[in-house]
Design an enzyme around this catalytic site. Structure first.
Site, mmCIF file in Angstrom:
data_model
loop_
_atom_site.group_PDB
_atom_site.id
_atom_site.type_symbol
_atom_site.label_atom_id
_atom_site.label_comp_id
_atom_site.label_asym_id
_atom_site.label_seq_id
_atom_site.Cartn_x
_atom_site.Cartn_y
_atom_site.Cartn_z
ATOM 1 N N LEU A 11 12.970 0.040 6.198
ATOM 2 C CA LEU A 11 12.800 1.395 5.675
ATOM 3 C C LEU A 11 11.395 1.542 5.097
ATOM 4 O O LEU A 11 10.997 0.812 4.198
ATOM 5 C CB LEU A 11 13.828 1.681 4.582
ATOM 6 C CG LEU A 11 15.300 1.490 4.964
ATOM 7 C CD1 LEU A 11 16.201 2.058 3.878
ATOM 8 C CD2 LEU A 11 15.613 2.129 6.311
ATOM 9 N N ARG A 18 3.332 6.629 -6.742
ATOM 10 C CA ARG A 18 2.649 5.924 -7.835
ATOM 11 C C ARG A 18 1.468 5.066 -7.383
ATOM 12 O O ARG A 18 0.700 4.570 -8.185
ATOM 13 C CB ARG A 18 3.666 5.074 -8.618
ATOM 14 C CG ARG A 18 4.507 5.913 -9.549
ATOM 15 C CD ARG A 18 5.642 5.111 -10.142
ATOM 16 N NE ARG A 18 6.717 4.902 -9.171
ATOM 17 C CZ ARG A 18 7.749 4.076 -9.358
ATOM 18 N NH1 ARG A 18 7.822 3.351 -10.453
ATOM 19 N NH2 ARG A 18 8.686 3.971 -8.442
ATOM 20 N N LYS A 25 2.282 3.916 1.185
ATOM 21 C CA LYS A 25 2.376 2.716 0.344
ATOM 22 C C LYS A 25 2.473 1.424 1.145
ATOM 23 O O LYS A 25 1.756 0.457 0.862
ATOM 24 C CB LYS A 25 3.585 2.845 -0.580
ATOM 25 C CG LYS A 25 3.886 1.588 -1.348
ATOM 26 C CD LYS A 25 4.825 1.801 -2.501
ATOM 27 C CE LYS A 25 6.262 1.892 -2.071
ATOM 28 N NZ LYS A 25 7.148 1.993 -3.250
ATOM 29 N N ASN A 173 20.120 -5.224 -7.477
ATOM 30 C CA ASN A 173 20.002 -5.120 -6.021
ATOM 31 C C ASN A 173 18.538 -5.235 -5.593
ATOM 32 O O ASN A 173 17.678 -4.491 -6.049
ATOM 33 C CB ASN A 173 20.573 -3.753 -5.593
ATOM 34 C CG ASN A 173 20.426 -3.500 -4.099
ATOM 35 O OD1 ASN A 173 20.329 -4.437 -3.310
ATOM 36 N ND2 ASN A 173 20.416 -2.229 -3.733
ATOM 37 N N ARG A 319 -19.554 -13.739 9.325
ATOM 38 C CA ARG A 319 -18.892 -12.490 9.719
ATOM 39 C C ARG A 319 -18.183 -12.662 11.058
ATOM 40 O O ARG A 319 -18.361 -13.670 11.737
ATOM 41 C CB ARG A 319 -19.929 -11.365 9.757
ATOM 42 C CG ARG A 319 -20.402 -10.977 8.338
ATOM 43 C CD ARG A 319 -21.554 -10.015 8.382
ATOM 44 N NE ARG A 319 -21.261 -8.883 9.243
ATOM 45 C CZ ARG A 319 -22.195 -8.138 9.834
ATOM 46 N NH1 ARG A 319 -23.487 -8.409 9.672
ATOM 47 N NH2 ARG A 319 -21.842 -7.121 10.582
ATOM 48 N N TYR A 352 -30.772 -14.704 8.874
ATOM 49 C CA TYR A 352 -29.767 -13.858 9.533
ATOM 50 C C TYR A 352 -29.736 -14.185 11.014
ATOM 51 O O TYR A 352 -30.752 -14.054 11.711
ATOM 52 C CB TYR A 352 -30.081 -12.362 9.362
ATOM 53 C CG TYR A 352 -29.156 -11.506 10.198
ATOM 54 C CD1 TYR A 352 -27.798 -11.491 9.942
ATOM 55 C CD2 TYR A 352 -29.634 -10.746 11.268
ATOM 56 C CE1 TYR A 352 -26.921 -10.742 10.729
ATOM 57 C CE2 TYR A 352 -28.772 -9.992 12.059
ATOM 58 C CZ TYR A 352 -27.414 -9.994 11.781
ATOM 59 O OH TYR A 352 -26.556 -9.266 12.561
ATOM 60 N N TYR A 373 -31.185 -5.456 16.516
ATOM 61 C CA TYR A 373 -30.808 -4.041 16.537
ATOM 62 C C TYR A 373 -32.070 -3.188 16.490
ATOM 63 O O TYR A 373 -32.927 -3.377 15.623
ATOM 64 C CB TYR A 373 -29.937 -3.781 15.309
ATOM 65 C CG TYR A 373 -29.330 -2.399 15.212
ATOM 66 C CD1 TYR A 373 -28.619 -1.850 16.274
ATOM 67 C CD2 TYR A 373 -29.447 -1.670 14.032
ATOM 68 C CE1 TYR A 373 -28.049 -0.601 16.158
ATOM 69 C CE2 TYR A 373 -28.872 -0.416 13.905
ATOM 70 C CZ TYR A 373 -28.178 0.122 14.969
ATOM 71 O OH TYR A 373 -27.609 1.357 14.857
ATOM 72 N N SER A 409 -44.223 -21.261 12.436
ATOM 73 C CA SER A 409 -43.680 -20.478 11.329
ATOM 74 C C SER A 409 -44.437 -19.166 11.187
ATOM 75 O O SER A 409 -45.596 -19.042 11.560
ATOM 76 C CB SER A 409 -43.721 -21.279 10.037
ATOM 77 O OG SER A 409 -45.023 -21.687 9.792
HETATM 78 C C1 UD1 Z 1 16.524 1.061 -4.258
HETATM 79 C C2 UD1 Z 1 18.008 0.744 -4.307
HETATM 80 C C3 UD1 Z 1 18.283 -0.016 -5.607
HETATM 81 C C4 UD1 Z 1 17.455 -1.267 -5.670
HETATM 82 C C5 UD1 Z 1 15.983 -0.947 -5.500
HETATM 83 C C6 UD1 Z 1 15.202 -2.216 -5.329
HETATM 84 C C7 UD1 Z 1 19.269 2.504 -3.164
HETATM 85 C C8 UD1 Z 1 20.044 3.760 -3.344
HETATM 86 N N1 UD1 Z 1 18.757 1.978 -4.275
HETATM 87 O O1 UD1 Z 1 16.235 1.954 -5.318
HETATM 88 O O2 UD1 Z 1 19.662 -0.348 -5.703
HETATM 89 O O3 UD1 Z 1 17.669 -1.950 -6.895
HETATM 90 O O4 UD1 Z 1 15.772 -0.139 -4.344
HETATM 91 O O5 UD1 Z 1 13.848 -1.968 -5.303
HETATM 92 O O6 UD1 Z 1 19.178 2.000 -2.077
HETATM 93 N N2 UD1 Z 1 13.418 5.175 1.709
HETATM 94 C C9 UD1 Z 1 13.367 5.854 2.899
HETATM 95 N N3 UD1 Z 1 13.936 7.083 2.995
HETATM 96 C C10 UD1 Z 1 14.592 7.653 1.946
HETATM 97 C C11 UD1 Z 1 14.629 6.947 0.735
HETATM 98 C C12 UD1 Z 1 14.050 5.707 0.641
HETATM 99 O O7 UD1 Z 1 12.793 5.354 3.871
HETATM 100 O O8 UD1 Z 1 15.079 8.763 2.129
HETATM 101 C C13 UD1 Z 1 12.791 3.849 1.625
HETATM 102 C C14 UD1 Z 1 11.605 3.823 0.696
HETATM 103 O O9 UD1 Z 1 10.399 4.051 1.410
HETATM 104 C C15 UD1 Z 1 11.647 2.401 0.154
HETATM 105 C C16 UD1 Z 1 13.122 2.063 0.162
HETATM 106 O O10 UD1 Z 1 13.736 2.951 1.060
HETATM 107 O O11 UD1 Z 1 11.010 1.481 1.018
HETATM 108 C C17 UD1 Z 1 13.766 2.165 -1.217
HETATM 109 O O12 UD1 Z 1 13.687 3.479 -1.668
HETATM 110 P P1 UD1 Z 1 13.381 3.844 -3.173
HETATM 111 O O13 UD1 Z 1 13.410 5.307 -3.317
HETATM 112 O O14 UD1 Z 1 12.197 3.106 -3.646
HETATM 113 O O15 UD1 Z 1 14.695 3.265 -3.892
HETATM 114 P P2 UD1 Z 1 14.870 2.819 -5.392
HETATM 115 O O16 UD1 Z 1 15.180 4.008 -6.223
HETATM 116 O O17 UD1 Z 1 13.774 1.932 -5.813
HETATM 117 CA CA CA Z 2 11.615 1.386 -5.089
#
Ligand code: UD1
Ligand code: CA
Length: 449
Positions: A11, A18, A25, A173, A319, A352, A373, A409
């Site tokens: 996900l 933030r 992110k 979790n 590089r 260089y 260059y 040189s």
């Molecule tokens: C979530 C968990 C929480 C856990 C925490 C750990 C749920 C409801 N909650 O909370 O139990 O302790 O993570 O960090 O699952 N995302 C999507 N689409 C959405 C919503 C979220 O892709 O509609 C993705 C976000 O980009 C992120 C992840 O899911 O990568 C978690 O979403 P976030 O909103 O950060 O959940 P938390 O409130 O932190």
């Molecule tokens: Ca989160």
């Protein structure tokens, strides 16, 4: 690894407000690799099988970036962000193909350990229907709490939905879940959004599954594994943990570092045993260092290969495309770009070398510059084996300097120099006897007046 089929769903649709960034992110990097790519790599080493990436915010940037680290990923766009269960269901068509295991991971937990993923899959293989990866922390605010009854996981309660009593639970979790593929869609489809955030919570499948008499288990991982990144301070914190792990791994593989805490690696840095690394060295992506090489202090290296027993630095910059052969030397205040430095060649100071080949055993004097260059295009300089380039020479490319040739040189060399020849590329020196004395006398006389 088991022969069970697996779908990993990552996900990564969230904005990550933030981070205060124009970049989604999960594309922010740790050790030179986007954090979501770290998650992919962990999944792959746990035998992830097929990969589904759920994107949303910054979809254009994500579509562009994702194939670079996981070309085979299937991309799903979550148009509206209605919660983690809704996000997983964006990949419905993939889940519907039917897998033994479905792994759900968050793109912003880059330090997730492959063994924790493999362990969760092993529990599915042993008969669990849902496996939740939890961790313990003294500061659980913001996390979903794992609610247990008589040792069994009965629910995950999101922070905002917790009772006072639940809020005191410190078992949280991580976000990682493993679901028996045959159950996944039916569980996800049963999730509603009647909660504090009005979102479809993935975490609700625990209670739903429990009510159906399914086997729901919690596994425990270390806090580091579950570390979710929300801002740049946490990003730096994760980077620090990653670097610490990598240094440890590299030292145990036979590399000496006298101040490991000052040496920074990339996700793909390869260092062979018996390499010696002095303090304050930075390895960008794409570097490999062969056995017996020494990297001296304050060197910055990226996209470079360093051959056996070569020496780099102090204060060297390699590089992309710098390729150093056996026992080659690139010393202080030298920059090498897209150039092969063959075995035993020496580039010791203030030089260089770009778009070039420096033949075996050649010696490049201090202050030599390959003028590669002309403001429009780049040109190649070929320096033959055993050539000697005198200090402070400008080698104007395109240019070939023959084997064992000698450049005086201070030369500006614009024409090819054949093998074994000597080239002066500068005006002849003129010396006026007594002239300095005369000038000094004139000044003294003028001062008397
Ligand atoms: C979530 C968990 C929480 C856990 C925490 C750990 C749920 C409801 N909650 O909370 O139990 O302790 O993570 O960090 O699952 N995302 C999507 N689409 C959405 C919503 C979220 O892709 O509609 C993705 C976000 O980009 C992120 C992840 O899911 O990568 C978690 O979403 P976030 O909103 O950060 O959940 P938390 O409130 O932190
Ligand atoms: Ca989160």
């Amino acid at each position: 690894m088991t022969a069970r089929s697996c779908l990993s769903i990552i996900l990564a649709a969230g904005e990550g407000t933030r981070m205060k960034s124009a970049l989604p992110k999960v594309l922010h990097k740790i050790a030179g690799l986007p954090m979501v790519a770290h998650v992919v790599r962990a999944a792959q080493s746990a035998g992830s099988g097929d990969l589904a990436m759920v994107i949303g915010y910054g979809a254009e940037q994500m579509r562009e970036a994702v194939p670079a680290f996981v070309p085979e990923a299937e991309i799903f766009v979550q148009e509206e962000r209605l919660g983690t269960a809704h996000a997983v269901l964006s990949a419905r068509s993939a889940i519907a193909r039917g897998y033994d295991d479905v792994l759900v991971m968050f793109g912003d937990t880059p330090l997730i350990d492959p063994t924790a993923l493999a362990d969760a899959r092993a529990r599915l293989a042993a008969g669990a229907d849902v496996v939740v990866l939890g961790f313990r922390t003294e500061n659980p605010a913001g996390y979903g709490r794992l609610v247990e009854k008589e040792g069994a996981l009965v629910a995950i309660r999101e922070d905002k939905d917790c009772t006072e009593e639940e809020r005191r639970i410190t078992f949280c979790n991580s976000g990682l879940m493993a679901i028996a593929g045959a159950r996944a869609l039916s569980l996800l489809d049963a999730v509603g959004n009647d909660n504090a955030k009005g979102e479809y919570y993935l975490t609700d499948i625990v209670e739903i599954g429990g009510a159906r008499g399914l086997k729901i288990v919690a596994a425990e991982a270390s806090f580091e594994n579950a570390l979710g990144i929300n801002n740049r301070a946490e990003l730096a914190g994760a980077e620090a943990i990653w670097q610490k792990r990598k240094r440890q791994e590299i030292m145990l593989s036979g590399v000496t570092m006298i101040a490991p805490e000052t040496v920074f690696f990339s996700y793909d840095t390869e260092v062979d045993p018996d390499v010696f690394i002095e303090p304050n060295v930075y390895f960008g992506p794409g570097v490999s260092v062969e056995g017996g090489a020494t990297i001296r202090a304050f060197s910055h290296i990226e996209g470079a290969t360093i051959g056996p027993r070569a020496e780099v630095g102090p204060f060297a910059r390699l590089r992309p495309g710098a390729d150093l052969g056996e026992k080659a030397k690139v010393g202080n205040f030298c920059e090498v770009k897209k150039a092969t430095v063959e075995a035993g060649a020496k580039i010791n100071h203030l030089t260089y070398i770009g778009d070039a080949r420096v033949g075996a055993g050649a010696n490049i004097g201090a202050g030599t510059i390959t003028c590669n260059y002309d403001g429009y295009s780049k040109f190649f300089t070929d320096i033959g084996a055993g050539a000697f380039i005198g200090s402070n020479s400008a080698l104007v490319a395109p240019l070939t300097i023959g084997e064992r040739a000698y450049v005086a040189s201070g030369s500006i060399i614009t024409e090819n120099v054949p093998d074994d020849s000597l080239a002066f590329g500068r005006a002849r020196q003129k010396t006026l006897p007594e002239r300095a004395k005369l000038l000094r006398q004139r000044r003294a006389d003028a001062a008397k007046k």
